[in-house]
Write a protein that holds these residues in place. Structure first.
Motif, mmCIF file in Angstrom:
data_model
loop_
_atom_site.group_PDB
_atom_site.id
_atom_site.type_symbol
_atom_site.label_atom_id
_atom_site.label_comp_id
_atom_site.label_asym_id
_atom_site.label_seq_id
_atom_site.Cartn_x
_atom_site.Cartn_y
_atom_site.Cartn_z
ATOM 1 N N THR B 88 0.824 -1.222 0.000
ATOM 2 C CA THR B 88 0.000 0.000 0.000
ATOM 3 C C THR B 88 0.854 1.267 0.000
ATOM 4 O O THR B 88 0.317 2.360 -0.124
ATOM 5 C CB THR B 88 -0.954 0.040 1.216
ATOM 6 O OG1 THR B 88 -0.186 -0.180 2.397
ATOM 7 C CG2 THR B 88 -2.019 -1.012 1.120
ATOM 8 N N PHE B 90 2.434 2.367 -2.320
ATOM 9 C CA PHE B 90 2.276 3.045 -3.611
ATOM 10 C C PHE B 90 1.435 4.301 -3.476
ATOM 11 O O PHE B 90 1.671 5.307 -4.138
ATOM 12 C CB PHE B 90 1.666 2.085 -4.652
ATOM 13 C CG PHE B 90 0.160 2.049 -4.644
ATOM 14 C CD1 PHE B 90 -0.583 2.924 -5.416
ATOM 15 C CD2 PHE B 90 -0.522 1.140 -3.834
ATOM 16 C CE1 PHE B 90 -1.977 2.899 -5.385
ATOM 17 C CE2 PHE B 90 -1.895 1.107 -3.797
ATOM 18 C CZ PHE B 90 -2.631 1.995 -4.579
ATOM 19 N N GLU B 91 0.454 4.223 -2.575
ATOM 20 C CA GLU B 91 -0.476 5.349 -2.434
ATOM 21 C C GLU B 91 0.222 6.558 -1.814
ATOM 22 O O GLU B 91 -0.018 7.698 -2.208
ATOM 23 C CB GLU B 91 -1.663 4.912 -1.572
ATOM 24 C CG GLU B 91 -2.871 5.758 -1.841
ATOM 25 C CD GLU B 91 -4.093 5.311 -1.090
ATOM 26 O OE1 GLU B 91 -3.992 4.439 -0.212
ATOM 27 O OE2 GLU B 91 -5.169 5.870 -1.369
ATOM 28 N N LEU B 92 1.095 6.292 -0.850
ATOM 29 C CA LEU B 92 1.846 7.384 -0.221
ATOM 30 C C LEU B 92 2.794 8.022 -1.223
ATOM 31 O O LEU B 92 2.945 9.235 -1.266
ATOM 32 C CB LEU B 92 2.684 6.848 0.950
ATOM 33 C CG LEU B 92 1.956 6.487 2.230
ATOM 34 C CD1 LEU B 92 2.926 5.822 3.183
ATOM 35 C CD2 LEU B 92 1.364 7.731 2.871
ATOM 36 N N LEU B 93 3.428 7.163 -2.029
ATOM 37 C CA LEU B 93 4.420 7.671 -2.976
ATOM 38 C C LEU B 93 3.782 8.430 -4.134
ATOM 39 O O LEU B 93 4.416 9.282 -4.743
ATOM 40 C CB LEU B 93 5.270 6.517 -3.525
ATOM 41 C CG LEU B 93 6.088 5.740 -2.499
ATOM 42 C CD1 LEU B 93 6.823 4.591 -3.158
ATOM 43 C CD2 LEU B 93 7.082 6.659 -1.796
#
Lengths: 315, 253
Positions: B88, B90-93
């Motif tokens: 998950t 990926f969402e922060l990045l």
């Protein structure tokens, strides 16, 4: 219409020296649906990851809505929604919390009504209080899409959105995508299902070995590369082709029961009228006639095979 | 500043804590009680006082520091390692957030949890021994700074770790010995001169000493040095985190 996504000479070389993107250039118009097709390892996911900020480009630029993805990353990313290929969700979290979290992460205030409408649109409303781990694979994929829509993106990346989902859900997703397009959302999807691209995309981009081989309107591609087959079922089987048919690109199939004639739909003369006369002259009696257009899948296989042959020739 | 993102990360991290609130509350109460049985009752009956403070009370600051440091590290390292592990991240990045906002969310939540546990231990200890806190503001300041600094350290460990073994490696092999040898359960003056000198190189000593001063007004090293040490450690960790997000080390391909 103005390009909402502009990619210029984008390159990505991984630490081991693998060149995943070799100078990609791409313009995507506002409100269109573009499908990126390519074999495994072609660079589709790397391209998406680079535009979205997950992967650092080695060189080149990309901008979303005129905002550079590196210099002006906040504005660029705020416009993007990403549905990744893998089902990446926190298993213990509640479905609706996932959407509130995503919206907040993108700097948007809580909006119960919007979250409700997204969940209803994706048939997740009944599951809003369910934990992610209790959901089926298809449901989880819907949650991923719902999360990506929670901050009202203008550009939506769908990385193989229907991989491993059943036909019913796939059709549901196509409808969702069509609805988003009608709302002006630009959609970039990668897929292995050619029928998906054929059914949804305005344009198709073919990517292989980190390079875009071509980007064309889906219909043009179909017309340009699409060949049609005329299948003529005979009342009596033939053992060989009669002399009257020697000038035609024709084959015998089904143990002499069917004649298969391939032709270009856009040629000045398809030759069908002449073929019918010749059949008549040869005294061949027909039982049924069918036509079939080659699918995007066949076109894609031809394209990739062509480029491979060219590459080998250069080597 | 994307404050809504900070709030989202913080709330989501705290939600995990509240899902297991019973566990989060009960385990420090039990372990603290055990420490008091072993160190306070068994050993404390032989050591009456250390530097004029009853032994049972003397170990309280060290005991709080021990748990707070371990909790800060494990909360923060797990907090950022878990999204990496399940994907998950990926969402922060791909979100419009910078390193400071991500750090504020994750480290803020990890530090809050550790602070809560520190206060639970303090409350439990007060049931066993008479406690007076001579400098309550300094006590809170030390506690908060320790929570934040070690949460930052945990955050770095979480990004560095490639598997669950590595996640446990630094806390077990480095931090636990440093905390135990940093004067949690004894005064440095009780050691032979050579080991006193060696202990001076242990950064945790400065934390525990300063924290103990806030309680009893006695310390192994000066309070200024203690504050300087924790502030220095805080900025070193913050700089490392800034560098990680600038270069994308172990985060971005």
């Amino acid at each position: 219409m103005a390009a909402i996504l502009q990619v210029r000479d984008l390159k990505k070389t991984y630490e081991g020296g693998f060149e995943a993107l070799k100078g990609i250039a791409l313009d995507i118009e506002t409100g269109e649906i573009i499908a990126l097709l390519g074999p495994n390892g072609a660079g589709k996911t790397t391209l998406i990851s680079t535009i979205c900020g997950i992967t650092e480009p080695t060189s080149g630029t990309a901008s979303v809505g005129g905002h550079d993805i590196q210099r002006d990353y906040r504005k660029a990313r705020a416009m993007i929604g990403l549905v990744p290929q893998e089902i990446n969700l926190e298993p213990f979290s509640m479905v609706e919390d996932n959407l509130h979290f995503s919206r907040g992460l993108f700097g948007k205030p809580r909006d119960e009504a919007l979250v409700e409408s997204i969940l209803k649109r994706l048939s997740l409303w009944d599951k809003r209080r369910a934990r992610v781990r209790e959901l089926s694979g298809g449901m989880k994929r819907r949650v991923l899409i719902a999360k990506a829509l929670a901050h009202e993106p203008r550009v939506l990346f769908l990385d193989e959105p229907t991989a491993g989902v059943d036909v019913g859900l796939r059709k549901d997703m196509w409808e969702t995508v069509a609805q988003l397009k009608s709302e002006g959302v630009t959609i970039i999807l990668t897929t292995h299902y050619i029928e998906e691209a054929e059914a949804m995309a305005d344009r198709v981009g073919v990517i292989r070995n980190g390079q875009i081989l071509m980007v064309e309107p889906t219909q043009d591609l179909m017309r340009r590369f699409g060949r049609k087959e005329l299948r003529i079922e005979l009342r009596e089987p033939l053992t060989s082709l009669p002399a009257e048919l020697a000038d035609y690109e024709i084959e015998l199939a089904d143990e002499g029961q069917t004649l298969v004639y391939s032709y270009d739909t856009h040629a000045d003369r398809t030759g069908i009228a002449g073929l019918m006369r010749s059949l008549n002259e040869a005294g061949i009696v027909l039982r049924d006639v069918q036509t079939r257009q080659s699918s995007l899948e066949e076109i894609f296989v031809d394209l990739v095979a062509d480029s491979r042959t060219q590459g080998e020739a250069k080597a | 500043m994307n404050l809504l993102a900070v709030k989202s990360i913080y709330k989501s991290e705290m939600a995990r804590f509240f899902r297991t609130i019973g566990q989060s509350f009960i385990s420090p109460v039990i372990s603290t009680s055990l420490y008091f049985v072993v160190f306070g009752a068994a050993i404390g009956s032989r050591i009456q006082e250390v530097e004029g403070v009853q032994y049972g009370a003397f170990i309280v600051p060290g005991l709080i520091m021990l748990s707070v440091i371990m909790q800060s590290i494990s909360n923060a390292s797990f907090g950022i390692y878990f999204p990496k592990f399940i994907g998950t991240i990926f969402e922060l990045l791909s979100a419009p957030v910078n390193f400071l906002e991500i750090v504020l969310g994750f480290v803020g939540a990890a530090a809050t949890k550790a602070l809560f546990i520190g206060l639970v231990i303090l409350g439990t200890a007060a049931l066993f021994v008479d406690l007076t806190i001579q400098h309550p503001l300094a006590m809170i300041a030390f506690l908060v700074l320790t929570c934040l600094s070690f949460s930052l350290m945990g955050f770095i460990i979480g990004i560095w770790a490639r598997n669950f073994e590595q996640l446990q490696l630094v806390p077990l092999l480095i931090v636990t010995p440093l905390v135990f040898l940093g004067g949690s359960f004894y005064s440095v003056t009780m050691l032979p001169p050579f080991w006193q000198t060696v202990t001076m190189f242990n950064p945790v000593l400065y934390l525990i000493s300063g924290f103990r001063w806030a309680f009893f007004g006695v310390s192994d090293v000066s309070i200024g040095l203690s504050l300087g040490a924790i502030a220095f450690f805080f900025f070193v960790c913050l700089t490392i985190v800034w560098w990680i997000f600038r270069t994308g080390w172990r985060l971005r391909d």
